[in-house]
Scaffold this active site. Structure first.
Site, PDB file in Angstrom:
ATOM      1  CD  GLU A  96     -13.558   6.296   2.376  1.00 42.80           C
ATOM      2  OE1 GLU A  96     -14.210   5.276   2.671  1.00 42.80           O
ATOM      3  OE2 GLU A  96     -14.008   7.446   2.431  1.00 42.80           O
ATOM      4  CB  ILE A 131     -15.508   1.394  -2.083  1.00 43.59           C
ATOM      5  CG1 ILE A 131     -15.415   0.248  -3.094  1.00 43.59           C
ATOM      6  CG2 ILE A 131     -16.942   1.913  -2.005  1.00 43.59           C
ATOM      7  CD1 ILE A 131     -16.242  -0.969  -2.730  1.00 43.59           C
ATOM      8  CB  VAL A 179      -0.961  -0.002   1.202  1.00 44.94           C
ATOM      9  CG1 VAL A 179      -1.792   1.283   1.228  1.00 44.94           C
ATOM     10  CG2 VAL A 179      -1.883  -1.213   1.135  1.00 44.94           C
ATOM     11  CE  LYS A 208     -10.794  -4.531   4.968  1.00 47.91           C
ATOM     12  NZ  LYS A 208     -10.583  -5.214   3.664  1.00 47.91           N
ATOM     13  CG  ASP A 260      -9.291  -7.711   6.236  1.00 48.39           C
ATOM     14  OD1 ASP A 260      -8.293  -6.988   6.354  1.00 48.39           O
ATOM     15  OD2 ASP A 260     -10.205  -7.486   5.402  1.00 48.39           O
ATOM     16  CE  LYS A 273      -7.645  -4.023   6.799  1.00 50.54           C
ATOM     17  NZ  LYS A 273      -6.446  -4.425   6.022  1.00 50.54           N
ATOM     18  N   GLY A 313      -4.932  -4.591  -3.494  1.00 56.35           N
ATOM     19  CA  GLY A 313      -3.920  -4.138  -4.446  1.00 56.35           C
ATOM     20  C   GLY A 313      -3.336  -2.800  -4.044  1.00 56.35           C
ATOM     21  CB  VAL A 353     -13.794   0.658   5.152  1.00 52.10           C
ATOM     22  CG1 VAL A 353     -15.119  -0.064   4.936  1.00 52.10           C
ATOM     23  CG2 VAL A 353     -13.755   1.269   6.539  1.00 52.10           C
TER      24      VAL A 353
END
Length: 406
Positions: free
Chosen positions: A115, A122, A13, A191, A187, A91, A288, A118
């Site tokens: 953001e 999106i 990330v 979320k 996970d 998260k 990704g 989650v």
């Protein structure tokens, strides 16, 4: 702003965010990048540092993209106590420490945006804060883990086995080297905690959420889904009634008309039902580096314009709350003795050496018995409410009839 951004962590990330920031040219590129290991091979031409405290002191904005929950909490706490901005994709950090971090944000005037924690690409939290003003969210349902959804797609679309699909997910950067949190549902539970807090103002105790991942699904579960014209998806759902919030995560057999049935591979999707808008669906990549990095980058851009979640102002009505019970349809396979002991009043079916029970069961009952079922090699599959148990039962009855006639 660019010379005040410090990036902590440079995994998938972190590299995705850095690539976007490097290309976009809006002065949102980090000046400092802190990493833990000096031995790990790093990209050439990028300067790294190993003094976390120095980075935090020098930065006005901390982009926290590491996996360790408590180290991430230390970073976020220290920055927020100084009135600084924190951008996170962690998260586990948010689900566990959200009440304290919101209080620090309010008390010291910093910002805390997450953001990417989650549903990766999106922007669901931003939408809840902006598009649902004056509305009341009643129910959430979603596919919230790109890795597990990718695995389920490969099994059901390409007939791969679980191990093949998992390795492919890891090779493509969708699943970690240790994929436990992705495949066991943990996970997703984190979320769902975050979504519930923003949707209902109720912070749930993550460990109290009934949760089953995809790691105990059997070949027979996928065969059943195919024969009744459905698919298996790992679905998180939550609803509120009279102030009580229910939440659960189960592998679920859905029909072809379900809004989540066509969501494949690394994509996530969230369906939100609210009083004013009705049903609204969001879909995008859920795994990704670039997909998740884009959400991080977007949070940085929003922070510069003063954006904050409405949850900061509204606050939490409850903290570390246990979710209310909810009832779901299930098909459960285990040995006959275990099924008889725990479901004595429900119809049982036997086919090809497997024993099954169908019925409507409380989510907390299923949570309490799941380890016994898995220990004997059984499985638990939820059935979407729009599919009738009678249809599933008729499948077993027809199979049993065919067997008896042979």
């Amino acid at each position: 702003m660019g010379n005040k951004i410090g990036l902590i962590g440079f995994g998938v990330v972190g590299q995705g965010y850095y690539e976007i920031a490097n290309k976009d040219g809006k002065n949102l590129k980090p000046q400092h990048i802190a990493v833990k290991s000096k031995e790990k091979e790093r990209p050439k031409g990028i300067s790294f540092q190993y003094d976390l405290e120095a980075l935090l002191a020098d930065s006005e904005i901390g982009v926290e993209l590491i996996s360790e929950t408590e180290t991430a909490y230390f970073i976020a706490k220290k920055l927020l106590e100084s009135g600084k901005t924190v951008i996170s994709a962690n998260k586990k950090l948010v689900a566990k420490h959200l009440p304290e971090l919101l209080e620090l944000e309010r008390a010291h005037g910093g910002k805390f945006l997450y953001e990417a924690a989650v549903a990766a690409s999106i922007p669901v939290l931003s939408n809840i804060s902006t598009q649902y003003q004056g509305d009341q969210i009643e129910e959430i349902q979603g596919i919230l883990n790109g890795s597990s959804n990718y695995i389920l797609s490969k099994i059901q679309q390409e007939n791969q086995n679980f191990e093949e699909a998992l390795k492919q997910a890891q090779d493509n950067g969708y699943a970690e080297a240790d994929p436990s949190f992705d495949i066991n549902g943990s996970d997703v539970a984190s979320k769902l905690c975050i979504l519930a807090a923003h949707s209902y103002g109720v912070h749930l105790d993550e460990k109290s959420i009934p949760c089953i991942g995809i790691d105990h699904l059997q070949a027979e579960d996928f065969s059943l889904a195919k024969k009744v014209g459905g698919k298996i998806k790992l679905i998180a759902q939550s609803s509120v009634k009279d102030g009580d919030v229910s939440a659960s995560i189960f592998p679920t057999l859905v029909g072809p008309n379900h809004p989540l049935s066509q969501v494949e591979n690394e994509y996530n999707a969230i369906s939100i039902l609210s009083k004013n808008i009705g049903l609204q669906n969001f879909q995008g990549k859920g795994a990704g580096g670039l997909a998740t990095g884009s959400a991080v980058y977007s949070d940085l851009a929003k922070s510069s314009s003063g954006f904050k979640y409405t949850l900061v102002e509204n606050g939490l009505k409850k903290q570390y709350a246990a979710p209310a019970s909810s009832e779901h349809q299930f098909v459960i396979t285990a040995d006959s003795q275990l099924l008889e002991e725990n479901f004595p009043y429900h119809q049982k079916y036997t086919f090809e050496g497997k024993d099954y029970v169908l019925g409507n069961f409380d989510s907390k009952l299923i949570e309490g018995i799941k380890e016994k079922i898995f220990t004997v090699g059984g499985s638990i599959l939820a059935i979407d409410k729009n599919l009738s148990l009678e249809k599933i039962a008729s499948h077993f009855e027809a199979q049993a009839l065919e067997l008896s006639e042979e």
